[in-house]
Design a protein around this motif. Sequence first.
Motif, PDB file in Angstrom:
ATOM      1  N   PHE A  74      23.530  77.929   5.370  1.00  0.00           N
ATOM      2  CA  PHE A  74      23.675  76.200   5.040  1.00  0.00           C
ATOM      3  C   PHE A  74      23.086  75.610   6.189  1.00  0.00           C
ATOM      4  N   TYR A  75      23.082  75.780   7.554  1.00  0.00           N
ATOM      5  CA  TYR A  75      22.385  75.287   8.649  1.00  0.00           C
ATOM      6  C   TYR A  75      20.878  75.393   8.570  1.00  0.00           C
ATOM      7  N   LYS A  76      20.628  76.368   8.156  1.00  0.00           N
ATOM      8  CA  LYS A  76      19.190  76.732   8.313  1.00  0.00           C
ATOM      9  C   LYS A  76      18.293  75.990   7.169  1.00  0.00           C
ATOM     10  N   ARG A  77      18.952  75.819   6.003  1.00  0.00           N
ATOM     11  CA  ARG A  77      18.565  75.182   4.805  1.00  0.00           C
ATOM     12  C   ARG A  77      18.571  73.428   5.238  1.00  0.00           C
ATOM     13  N   LEU A  78      19.687  73.102   5.894  1.00  0.00           N
ATOM     14  CA  LEU A  78      19.650  71.885   6.424  1.00  0.00           C
ATOM     15  C   LEU A  78      18.717  71.314   7.474  1.00  0.00           C
TER      16      LEU A  78
END
Length: 83
Positions: A74-78
């Motif tokens: 999730f953090y990587k996509r954000l």
Amino acid sequence: MDFIVYILQSKKDNSYYIGFTSDLNQRLEYHNSGKSRYTSRKMPWKIVYTEKHKTRAEAMLSERFLKKQRNKEFYKRLIEKIN
């Protein structure tokens, strides 16, 4: 005064740290100085994501939302979205 929600990434092990502040440069310096027990073990840190909020309450809600995700993907996509 704006409040900034930020995600830091450890250059040591690529883990993430989420927080909020009104002075991002000072806060990064704090994390990289070894004064914080949690972040001192994973120094150095780099800023990989920021978002501005007009109120402290908004920043706290956003920080809480991000912390609840507990998901590196999730953090990587954000982070990829803003780059």
